[in-house]
Design an enzyme around this catalytic site. Sequence first.
Site, PDB file in Angstrom:
ATOM      1  N   GLU A 284      56.766  29.937  40.214  1.00 19.97           N
ATOM      2  CA  GLU A 284      57.759  28.787  40.525  1.00 19.97           C
ATOM      3  C   GLU A 284      59.262  29.621  40.416  1.00 19.97           C
ATOM      4  O   GLU A 284      60.141  28.983  41.453  1.00 19.97           O
ATOM      5  CB  GLU A 284      58.123  27.714  39.367  1.00 19.97           C
ATOM      6  CG  GLU A 284      56.729  27.121  38.982  1.00 19.97           C
ATOM      7  CD  GLU A 284      55.860  27.554  37.843  1.00 19.97           C
ATOM      8  OE1 GLU A 284      55.341  26.811  37.299  1.00 19.97           O
ATOM      9  OE2 GLU A 284      55.828  28.959  37.929  1.00 19.97           O
TER      10      GLU A 284
ATOM     11  N   CYS B 181      55.245  26.053  32.700  1.00 21.91           N
ATOM     12  CA  CYS B 181      55.524  26.302  31.243  1.00 21.91           C
ATOM     13  C   CYS B 181      56.615  25.802  30.803  1.00 21.91           C
ATOM     14  O   CYS B 181      57.445  25.535  31.550  1.00 21.91           O
ATOM     15  CB  CYS B 181      55.332  27.851  31.072  1.00 21.91           C
ATOM     16  SG  CYS B 181      57.013  28.785  31.712  1.00 21.91           S
TER      17      CYS B 181
ATOM     18  N   CYS C  36      59.701  27.361  32.821  1.00 18.98           N
ATOM     19  CA  CYS C  36      59.845  27.079  34.320  1.00 18.98           C
ATOM     20  C   CYS C  36      60.342  25.519  34.369  1.00 18.98           C
ATOM     21  O   CYS C  36      60.931  25.285  35.470  1.00 18.98           O
ATOM     22  CB  CYS C  36      58.463  27.345  34.846  1.00 18.98           C
ATOM     23  SG  CYS C  36      58.031  29.034  35.096  1.00 18.98           S
TER      24      CYS C  36
ATOM     25  N   ARG D 188      35.780  43.530  42.342  1.00 25.44           N
ATOM     26  CA  ARG D 188      36.842  44.600  41.236  1.00 25.44           C
ATOM     27  C   ARG D 188      37.917  44.268  41.303  1.00 25.44           C
ATOM     28  O   ARG D 188      38.738  44.702  40.375  1.00 25.44           O
ATOM     29  CB  ARG D 188      36.099  45.918  41.653  1.00 25.44           C
ATOM     30  CG  ARG D 188      34.567  46.151  41.383  1.00 25.44           C
ATOM     31  CD  ARG D 188      34.416  47.904  41.716  1.00 25.44           C
ATOM     32  NE  ARG D 188      33.010  48.236  41.025  1.00 25.44           N
ATOM     33  CZ  ARG D 188      32.779  49.408  41.418  1.00 25.44           C
ATOM     34  NH1 ARG D 188      33.323  50.376  41.815  1.00 25.44           N
ATOM     35  NH2 ARG D 188      31.423  49.740  41.038  1.00 25.44           N
TER      36      ARG D 188
ATOM     37  N   ASP E  47      24.067  56.697  36.747  1.00 28.03           N
ATOM     38  CA  ASP E  47      24.748  56.481  37.787  1.00 28.03           C
ATOM     39  C   ASP E  47      25.978  57.224  38.196  1.00 28.03           C
ATOM     40  O   ASP E  47      26.638  57.621  39.137  1.00 28.03           O
ATOM     41  CB  ASP E  47      24.999  55.177  38.173  1.00 28.03           C
ATOM     42  CG  ASP E  47      23.875  54.125  38.079  1.00 28.03           C
ATOM     43  OD1 ASP E  47      22.772  54.639  38.042  1.00 28.03           O
ATOM     44  OD2 ASP E  47      24.108  52.846  37.933  1.00 28.03           O
TER      45      ASP E  47
ATOM     46  N   ARG F  77      37.599  50.584  46.122  1.00 28.17           N
ATOM     47  CA  ARG F  77      37.560  51.421  47.282  1.00 28.17           C
ATOM     48  C   ARG F  77      37.423  50.463  48.521  1.00 28.17           C
ATOM     49  O   ARG F  77      36.401  50.204  48.745  1.00 28.17           O
ATOM     50  CB  ARG F  77      36.369  52.426  47.273  1.00 28.17           C
ATOM     51  CG  ARG F  77      36.584  53.382  46.062  1.00 28.17           C
ATOM     52  CD  ARG F  77      35.609  54.528  46.093  1.00 28.17           C
ATOM     53  NE  ARG F  77      34.286  54.138  46.063  1.00 28.17           N
ATOM     54  CZ  ARG F  77      33.805  53.833  44.865  1.00 28.17           C
ATOM     55  NH1 ARG F  77      34.364  53.911  43.697  1.00 28.17           N
ATOM     56  NH2 ARG F  77      32.395  53.483  45.010  1.00 28.17           N
TER      57      ARG F  77
END
Length: 375
Positions: free
Chosen positions: A53, A76, A85, A185, A201, A208
């Site tokens: 805001e 808030c 705010c 991600r 793994d 990426r």
Amino acid sequence: MMDDREAMQVAIACAHTVEGRTSPRPPVGAVVVRDGVIIGRGATSPPYGPHAEVHALHEAGPAAHGADLYVTLEQCCVTIHTPPCTDAIINAGVRRVIVGASDPNPLVCGHGVDQLRVAGIEVVAGIEVRETQELIRPFATFITRKRPYVTAKWAITLDGKLATRTGDAYWISGPAARVWVHNLRDRVDAIVVGSGTARMDNPQLTVRLAPEQRVYQRLPHQGPLRVVLASRGLLPNNLKLLQPDDSSRTCVIVGENCDREQYLSLQERGIDVMQVALDTQGHVDFSSALHALGQRGIMHVLLEGGAQLLGHAFDQFLIDHVAVFIAPKLVGGSSAPSPVQGHGLASMKDAVHLKNMRSQLIGEDTLIEGEIDMP
């Protein structure tokens, strides 16, 4: 001239640009509209800068007086890291405030709206509630349960296999699905894997994405924290997660049985090491690990496996949301692994259902996602 829903959609888009960058505060978007035209936009600053805001009102300047303010989350009304705010809105002379979701923080919920109304500002609540609530689900879990929101992700074949009988899992899903996962991600604070997945793994657990692959052009950041649960802290030295170029954003969570020398060895490599309790099976207790991450301000974690860790999380009712890709492939094999191990449920009538479920085709793969409707 835009209507309330159109203006709120712009505010939602602003909020999306800072997902994964605001923890431990929620991603919020705001726009100031005057005579049907947007004159100010804002989104939550990385901790602990101004709220959405304040940015939007600053951009609008004096023209905010008598204008409308659209905010994805109730404003808030208390000082935590920044001034309320509500004070900024009242001082700006805004005519009307349109709010999406209510703030789940008990210190704010309902009080922010009440303060504005007492000041004579018209408040319209509940615009685009579904999308604005979805934006703050991680924050709601974090603020009410004192732990991060957990999204579990996996990819399986049409016959429900996580890999072949030899353990080969590259690749189950197609390129379009993998781009979708990297965008996921990009919106979380941490990615969590078990030590078995880390060894097998050797993942990077990074984001990426080429610019044209990004759903939203988000603010740049270092990327999510990479977290490995390894009770004894014994991990191969060649892991990509432990290399000097990347280790500053890696955390290893060990158990009480971790040898002190191993603990110090990880720390000497620049790894953030946290020690938590073990569960009854001698593994890192997932609930304790989550609360430890929550104490670090981690608000949303992506659980990427393996099957044993997913099973532990499921058994403890600690998965909040799932995103599952089903590939149009068959591999067969009674020994081929399924994605969620652990103890499991004994009766089909007790099976856990999804709410707010949606499905879509991503390339050739089917994505099913939704919230876990836990008891």
